[in-house]
Design a protein around this motif. Structure first.
Motif, PDB file in Angstrom:
ATOM      1  N   VAL A   1      35.566  47.449  32.126  1.00  0.00           N
ATOM      2  CA  VAL A   1      35.134  46.069  31.939  1.00  0.00           C
ATOM      3  C   VAL A   1      34.283  45.966  30.679  1.00  0.00           C
ATOM      4  O   VAL A   1      33.451  46.825  30.387  1.00  0.00           O
TER       5      VAL A   1
ATOM      6  N   THR B   1      33.185  42.624  29.722  1.00  0.00           N
ATOM      7  CA  THR B   1      32.790  41.221  29.750  1.00  0.00           C
ATOM      8  C   THR B   1      31.356  41.009  29.272  1.00  0.00           C
ATOM      9  O   THR B   1      31.098  40.158  28.402  1.00  0.00           O
ATOM     10  N   ASP B   2      30.422  41.764  29.812  1.00  0.00           N
ATOM     11  CA  ASP B   2      29.018  41.531  29.468  1.00  0.00           C
ATOM     12  C   ASP B   2      28.723  41.815  28.003  1.00  0.00           C
ATOM     13  O   ASP B   2      27.744  41.304  27.454  1.00  0.00           O
TER      14      ASP B   2
ATOM     15  N   ASN C   1      31.433  31.041  28.708  1.00  0.00           N
ATOM     16  CA  ASN C   1      32.190  31.593  29.825  1.00  0.00           C
ATOM     17  C   ASN C   1      31.679  31.012  31.132  1.00  0.00           C
ATOM     18  O   ASN C   1      31.072  31.702  31.951  1.00  0.00           O
TER      19      ASN C   1
ATOM     20  N   LEU D   1      42.398  39.961  28.960  1.00  0.00           N
ATOM     21  CA  LEU D   1      41.539  38.904  29.483  1.00  0.00           C
ATOM     22  C   LEU D   1      42.176  38.344  30.744  1.00  0.00           C
ATOM     23  O   LEU D   1      43.379  38.074  30.780  1.00  0.00           O
TER      24      LEU D   1
ATOM     25  N   SER E   1      37.111  37.522  32.896  1.00  0.00           N
ATOM     26  CA  SER E   1      36.831  38.942  32.708  1.00  0.00           C
ATOM     27  C   SER E   1      37.542  39.447  31.456  1.00  0.00           C
ATOM     28  O   SER E   1      38.650  39.012  31.142  1.00  0.00           O
ATOM     29  N   VAL E   2      36.883  40.379  30.748  1.00  0.00           N
ATOM     30  CA  VAL E   2      37.462  41.006  29.564  1.00  0.00           C
ATOM     31  C   VAL E   2      37.446  42.518  29.772  1.00  0.00           C
ATOM     32  O   VAL E   2      36.431  43.081  30.195  1.00  0.00           O
TER      33      VAL E   2
END
Length: 554
Positions: free
Chosen positions: A25, A27-28, A38, A406, A418-419
């Protein structure tokens, strides 16, 4: 004892090869949840296009109970930022369209001005039949995005789709470089046939921004009534022309073969892909066994997933293994080489609407004179067992040569996007090819062949709408592993083509391929290396039979 040690060693090597999961992940790091960039909301489809015209690709997200988003990678901050902000002076303000309840999205050049328009399919809470809010087709005009379907000329024509649709895709049905929007509506009886919206050239003035639109589905023979779900476009059973495959619900699938004059004929029954009693969702096109023919992979809603190989011209057989076919609440299906190892992976995005529903990934490895091997891999953080997956797409937004994944969520719960980044293949070679239309836009539906020194030919189709609600990047992405590409061939939907030799300096680069003008089609020379098993024919094309060792298919 020797056999025991060999078995243990084999198990150890197998465990080692699977020790690193495919995705982590991210995302952050690049897209932390916040109300602007987002938001935690219901999202659906995702599409990749150049929204702001600067040459980089952005990700467009269909917002259902909130605004649509346009995510642009900022290289100074190393973050994805939403540029469709709540500011009336922004050129992207209209794209937000928070009242639309958007579900599907696609992008392509409708009017031939070299810049892609963006189509949002708005359900407005209608499951089937008539909807109360029209779809939107946004064109960059007068310094900002404006909805063509709201123009007086198109209001008078009554062309705006007000049906409860599911997926949209772009098709260059006549090979002109101007695209039509295929809309897979969900019919209620005889209300809501599939639509095909395109520019009426005779009634339009592109230079003045006057774009008259028409629904030509009846003339093209695609105005069918069904529970429309997924759509994908490309040369499926045609050599280069764009065909249309639809996996439907509560009825047979459609495989519309392009007749060459802009009309279509449904050949699904003859081709063996009707799958009449299943309920299709995500779908993608790829050549999984390297024979040069287009194959179809898709998921059925809580039914067996399919991997249809085109084993003879215009005939398909399902080679999905039991594990691959395992039913799930499927949404998007993506076929791509995530780890750049010369082998395609298939990513299944599921929605956890009744308990956990983890996403899955399978590697499809070519084998000599046999159906491909299908192996499930560790999907890693992209499993998201409690994710309400509704859409997904891929693009290399940071330019490192590895695809980024993504995933959008929604429908049954509000969740942020989410990425994920790929953990494997960072040292593998790669090549990205971007064909352009005669107008300079992305050539959706074009076919790209890459020839290599040791692993034969590899095929990609520039996506015009991949499956359920979504559209992938307009790039032919090739992983090379430790191999080298020797040449590429590009085929446009009108049959025009170009061949180009490649050298070592072309590896790990992005190559733009312009549409060839009349008399300018280039070919390979006799001393060009096409790779093992191939030679240059009199037409300047790489031809031959792949005769490689099994090592090339691991």
């Amino acid at each position: 004892m020797r056999m025991l040690w060999a078995c243990l060693l084999g198990l150890g090597l197998s465990a080692l090869s699977q020790a690193q999961p495919m995705f982590s992940v991210n995302t952050d790091t690049v897209l932390p949840p916040d109300p602007l960039h987002n938001p935690t909301q219901l999202n659906y489809g995702m599409a990749v296009t150049d929204v702001d015209g600067d040459g980089d690709l952005e990700v467009v997200v269909a917002g259902y109970n909130g605004p649509n988003l346009v995510l642009k990678y900022d290289r100074t901050q190393n973050k994805l930022l939403n540029i469709a902000v709540d500011d009336g002076s922004s050129p992207y303000y209209a794209l937000r369209d928070p009242q639309g309840n958007a579900i599907g999205v696609t992008a392509c050049d409708v009017d031939g001005d070299g810049r892609e328009e963006i189509y949002f399919l708005n359900t407005n809470n209608a499951f089937s039949g008539q909807a109360t809010y029209a779809d939107k087709l946004f064109k960059f005009r007068n310094g900002r995005f404006e909805d063509l379907l709201s123009d007086d000329i198109n209001v008078r024509r009554g062309v705006a789709n007000r049906m409860a649709g599911r997926s949209v895709a772009c098709v260059d049905r006549k090979g002109t470089g101007r695209y039509s929007i295929y809309v897979a509506n969900y019919a209620s009886g005889n209300v809501g046939p599939h639509a095909l919206i395109e520019m009426d050239e005779a009634a339009s003035d592109v230079e003045k921004g006057v774009i008259a639109l028409s629904d030509v589905a009846p003339q093209a023979n695609v105005n069918k009534y069904t529970g429309g779900r997924g759509v994908v476009v490309g040369p499926v059973v045609s050599d280069t022309r764009s065909d249309i495959f639809c996996d439907n619900e509560n009825g047979p699938n459609f495989l519309f073969q392009n007749n060459g004059d802009g009309t279509f004929k449904d050949v699904a029954a003859v081709a063996g892909v009707e799958d009449r009693y299943q309920h299709g969702r995500g779908v993608a096109l790829a050549d999984f066994n390297g024979d040069g023919k287009t194959d179809i992979v898709y998921g059925n809603w809580n039914g067996p997933h399919r991997l249809y190989l085109q084993d003879s011209p215009q005939r398909f057989k399902d080679v999905a293994t039991q594990a691959f076919a395992t039913p799930s609440p499927i949404r998007t299906v993506i076929a791509a080489d995530f780890d750049n190892d010369l082998k395609l992976e298939v990513f299944f995005n599921n929605i956890a609407y009744r308990g956990d529903a983890p996403n899955r990934i399978f590697r499809v490895s070519r084998k000599q004179n046999s159906d491909p091997d299908i192996t499930e891999l560790d999907v890693g953080d992209a499993s998201e067992p409690q994710g309400r997956g509704t859409g997904a797409t891929v693009t290399d937004f940071d330019g490192d040569g590895l695809l980024d994944l993504l995933v959008a969520h929604g429908e049954s719960a509000s969740q942020p996007i989410s990425v994920f980044k790929v953990n494997q293949g960072s040292t593998n070679k790669w090549l990205r090819v971007v064909p352009r239309t005669r107008f300079g836009a992305f050539a959706r539906g074009a076919k790209v062949l890459m020839f290599t020194k040791h692993s034969g030919a590899h095929t990609r189709i520039i996506d015009g709408g991949s499956g359920y609600l979504c559209e992938m990047e307009p790039v032919a992405h090739f992983g090379l592993g430790t191999d080298d590409a020797t040449s590429i061939e590009v085929y446009w939907p009108d049959g025009r083509s170009i061949a180009r030799p490649l050298g070592s300096a072309d590896m790990n680069t992005v190559i733009e391929i312009a549409y060839p003008n009349v008399g300018e089609e280039s070919a390979l020379t006799s001393d060009t290396q096409c790779g093992e098993g191939f030679t240059v024919n009199t037409n300047g094309r790489c031809v031959g039979k792949i005769t490689l060792s099994d090592d090339n298919y691991l």
